[in-house]
Design a protein around this motif. Structure first.
Motif, short mmCIF file in Angstrom:
data_model
loop_
_atom_site.label_atom_id
_atom_site.label_comp_id
_atom_site.label_asym_id
_atom_site.label_seq_id
_atom_site.Cartn_x
_atom_site.Cartn_y
_atom_site.Cartn_z
N LYS A 1 12.19 -3.08 -17.71
CA LYS A 1 12.17 -2.29 -16.63
C LYS A 1 10.66 -3.16 -16.45
CE LYS A 1 13.95 2.28 -16.45
NZ LYS A 1 14.23 3.62 -16.11
N LYS A 2 10.98 -3.51 -14.63
CA LYS A 2 9.79 -4.12 -14.81
C LYS A 2 7.94 -3.59 -14.77
CE LYS A 2 8.16 -7.02 -9.97
NZ LYS A 2 7.59 -7.50 -11.01
N CYS A 3 7.44 -4.12 -15.14
CA CYS A 3 6.04 -3.23 -15.45
C CYS A 3 4.86 -4.37 -15.38
CB CYS A 3 6.39 -3.00 -17.10
SG CYS A 3 5.97 -4.94 -18.13
N GLY A 4 4.36 -4.71 -14.48
CA GLY A 4 3.52 -5.57 -14.36
C GLY A 4 3.03 -4.68 -13.32
N ALA A 5 3.21 -3.67 -12.62
CA ALA A 5 2.20 -2.60 -11.69
C ALA A 5 2.16 -1.57 -12.45
CB ALA A 5 2.24 -2.73 -10.52
N GLN A 6 2.86 -1.19 -14.06
CA GLN A 6 2.72 -0.06 -14.69
C GLN A 6 1.27 0.10 -15.86
OE1 GLN A 6 5.51 1.96 -14.18
NE2 GLN A 6 5.76 1.29 -12.85
N THR A 7 0.18 0.19 -14.76
CA THR A 7 -0.92 -0.12 -15.49
C THR A 7 -1.44 1.82 -14.68
OG1 THR A 7 -2.67 -1.12 -14.18
CG2 THR A 7 -1.26 -1.91 -16.35
N ALA A 8 -2.07 2.21 -15.57
CA ALA A 8 -2.90 3.92 -14.75
C ALA A 8 -3.25 3.50 -13.51
CB ALA A 8 -3.88 4.59 -15.70
N GLU A 9 -4.73 2.25 -13.97
CA GLU A 9 -5.67 1.81 -12.57
C GLU A 9 -4.39 1.28 -11.25
OE1 GLU A 9 -7.09 1.31 -16.86
OE2 GLU A 9 -5.56 0.99 -15.50
N ALA A 10 -3.20 0.70 -11.81
CA ALA A 10 -3.09 0.03 -10.73
C ALA A 10 -1.79 0.98 -9.98
CB ALA A 10 -1.47 -1.52 -11.24
N ASN A 11 -1.31 1.81 -10.44
CA ASN A 11 -0.53 3.74 -10.05
C ASN A 11 -0.96 3.89 -9.34
OD1 ASN A 11 0.33 6.10 -10.46
ND2 ASN A 11 2.45 5.17 -11.70
N LEU A 12 -2.43 4.20 -9.78
CA LEU A 12 -3.65 5.16 -8.64
C LEU A 12 -3.74 4.10 -7.83
CD1 LEU A 12 -4.96 7.61 -8.73
CD2 LEU A 12 -6.79 6.07 -9.96
N ASN A 13 -4.31 2.97 -7.60
CA ASN A 13 -4.77 2.27 -6.52
C ASN A 13 -3.86 2.31 -5.53
OD1 ASN A 13 -6.88 1.79 -7.87
ND2 ASN A 13 -6.60 -0.16 -8.77
N ALA A 14 -2.28 2.09 -5.79
CA ALA A 14 -1.42 1.18 -4.65
C ALA A 14 -1.32 2.85 -4.02
CB ALA A 14 -0.10 1.21 -5.50
N GLY A 15 -1.43 3.77 -4.62
CA GLY A 15 -0.61 5.21 -4.48
C GLY A 15 -1.82 5.75 -3.49
N LEU A 16 -3.21 5.93 -3.48
CA LEU A 16 -3.97 5.81 -2.59
C LEU A 16 -4.12 5.24 -1.22
CD1 LEU A 16 -7.27 6.75 -5.64
CD2 LEU A 16 -5.00 8.20 -4.16
N ALA A 17 -4.27 3.78 -1.75
CA ALA A 17 -4.19 3.02 -0.59
C ALA A 17 -2.69 3.27 0.36
CB ALA A 17 -3.71 1.33 -0.71
N ALA A 18 -1.54 3.15 -0.20
CA ALA A 18 -0.69 3.81 0.63
C ALA A 18 -0.76 5.18 1.53
CB ALA A 18 1.02 3.73 -0.45
N ALA A 19 -1.34 6.02 0.95
CA ALA A 19 -2.03 7.30 1.69
C ALA A 19 -2.79 6.93 2.65
CB ALA A 19 -2.77 7.93 0.75
N ARG A 20 -3.91 6.49 2.46
CA ARG A 20 -4.52 6.22 3.29
C ARG A 20 -4.46 5.41 5.04
NH1 ARG A 20 -8.06 4.54 -1.39
NH2 ARG A 20 -9.51 6.25 -2.03
N GLN A 21 -3.66 4.28 4.30
CA GLN A 21 -2.71 3.57 5.24
C GLN A 21 -1.64 4.51 6.35
OE1 GLN A 21 -2.63 -0.21 2.65
NE2 GLN A 21 -0.88 -0.14 3.82
N ILE A 22 -0.97 5.61 5.23
CA ILE A 22 -0.53 6.31 6.47
C ILE A 22 -1.56 7.20 7.12
CG2 ILE A 22 1.10 8.62 6.56
CD1 ILE A 22 2.65 7.19 4.21
N THR A 23 -2.41 7.87 6.77
CA THR A 23 -3.46 8.70 7.60
C THR A 23 -3.81 7.50 8.59
OG1 THR A 23 -4.94 8.64 5.77
CG2 THR A 23 -3.49 10.63 5.37
N ALA A 24 -4.36 6.47 8.78
CA ALA A 24 -5.24 5.99 9.61
C ALA A 24 -4.12 5.65 10.50
CB ALA A 24 -5.13 4.36 8.78
N PHE A 25 -2.41 4.79 10.23
CA PHE A 25 -1.76 5.69 11.11
C PHE A 25 -1.53 6.40 12.13
CE2 PHE A 25 2.60 5.52 12.65
CZ PHE A 25 2.86 3.76 13.24
N PHE A 26 -1.83 7.47 11.38
CA PHE A 26 -1.53 8.48 12.50
C PHE A 26 -2.58 9.14 13.36
CE2 PHE A 26 2.36 9.85 9.91
CZ PHE A 26 3.24 9.72 10.60
#
Length: 305
Positions: free
Chosen positions: A270-295
């Motif tokens: 399965k595609k695993c390039g981004a499957q690290t604990a660090e990338a998982n955390l970074n991308a998720g938090l970034a997505a949440a921050r972008q949504i709150t900034a949008f609103f």
């Protein structure tokens, strides 16, 4: 506002906790849909949400049509070809990605694959060292820049080509600018693909380019399988027993390739390039921050549609 995190492959617990804290501290409600098994589940839950965070989950027109209140989608990652940009644009739904958050993880996989291929899959047969070898990068975005830095640390000679990146920026990274794609493929022991799947790039890497690789070369693809002309890849591998193809994107003809060219091809299950604990955390938090900034103030810095 109601924010849905819909992930067939869930974020880590730490990432979900961080997303929840960001979303709820901004006064919004978080809804989780993890490990869902069908698009119907997603279409049911998405009906009344205002924002959506996904990973590689498919957001097609049917899903968009089911989301009556949706205002923004953030793809936690760089690629966004899993989202129907036309359907979202028609509805006025903003689509963003989170560039750079997974870059180091993917770059480390590229180097890992290069070493694995050079060492003959660690099977015991004599291989070669990547130090002093030439690596070419097709595109010079965030991932490629990390690959370049890591490769230079291994003592490799790095070149790249990217019509959308200023030559001065590539050269400033200590990277030689290739004059053409043909030169990039012909002039490197390892070529790493980092282009998106677009109407212009789909099927663009075929016999002409792959055949140009020098003897004993390795082609690495951590981008999208669609950019490879798979029948022509098979043809070249048949004609050139010295070439190897390693990918984090399992091709449609993977079984045939694996059967015919055992030891010369490798595909992650399965595609695993981004499957690290660090990338998982970074991308998720970034997505949440972008949504709150949008609103909060309408910020759409990483809008892609």
């Amino acid at each position: 506002m109601k924010v849905l995190v819909a992930t067939e492959k869930p974020f880590s617990t730490k990432a979900v906790e961080g997303i929840r804290e960001i979303v709820e501290s901004a006064g919004h409600q978080l809804v989780l849909l993890e490990k869902y098994s069908s698009a119907d589940e997603l279409k049911t839950v998405i009906a009344d949400v205002d924002a959506l965070i996904v990973r590689s989950d498919i957001v097609d027109k049917a899903v968009v049509d089911a989301a009556k209140n949706l205002k923004i989608i953030v793809r936690a990652g760089a690629g966004y070809d899993n989202i129907d940009l036309k359907a979202t644009a028609e509805r006025g739904i903003v689509v963003e990605n989170t560039p750079g958050q997974n870059s180091n993880a993917v770059a480390e996989l590229v180097i890992g694959m290069a070493i694995m291929a050079a060492r003959n899959n660690f099977g015991g047969a004599a291989g070669f060292e990547i130090s002093g070898k030439r690596i070419g990068l097709q595109a010079f975005g965030q991932v490629s820049r990390h690959v370049a830095a890591l490769a230079r640390g291994f003592g490799m000679q790095v070149s790249a080509i990217d019509p959308y990146c200023p030559k001065e920026m590539i050269e400033a990274a200590g990277v030689k600018v290739a004059s053409s794609l043909k030169e990039l493929y012909a002039g490197n022991d390892i070529v790493s693909i980092h282009i998106p799947a677009t109407p212009e790039t789909v099927g663009s890497i075929g016999k002409e380019l792959i055949s140009a690789l020098p003897k004993g070369a390795i082609l690495i693809n951590t981008a999208r399988k669609e950019v490879i002309n798979e029948p022509e890849l098979l043809e070249v591998l048949e004609l050139r027993p010295d070439i190897k193809y390693f990918a984090d994107v399992k091709p449609s003809n993977a079984d045939v390739l694996a059967e015919r060219f055992s030891g010369r091809v490798f595909f992650t299950p399965k595609k695993c390039g981004a499957q690290t604990a660090e990338a998982n955390l970074n991308a998720g938090l970034a997505a949440a921050r972008q949504i709150t900034a949008f609103f909060a103030d309408g910020t759409v810095r990483f809008k892609v549609n």
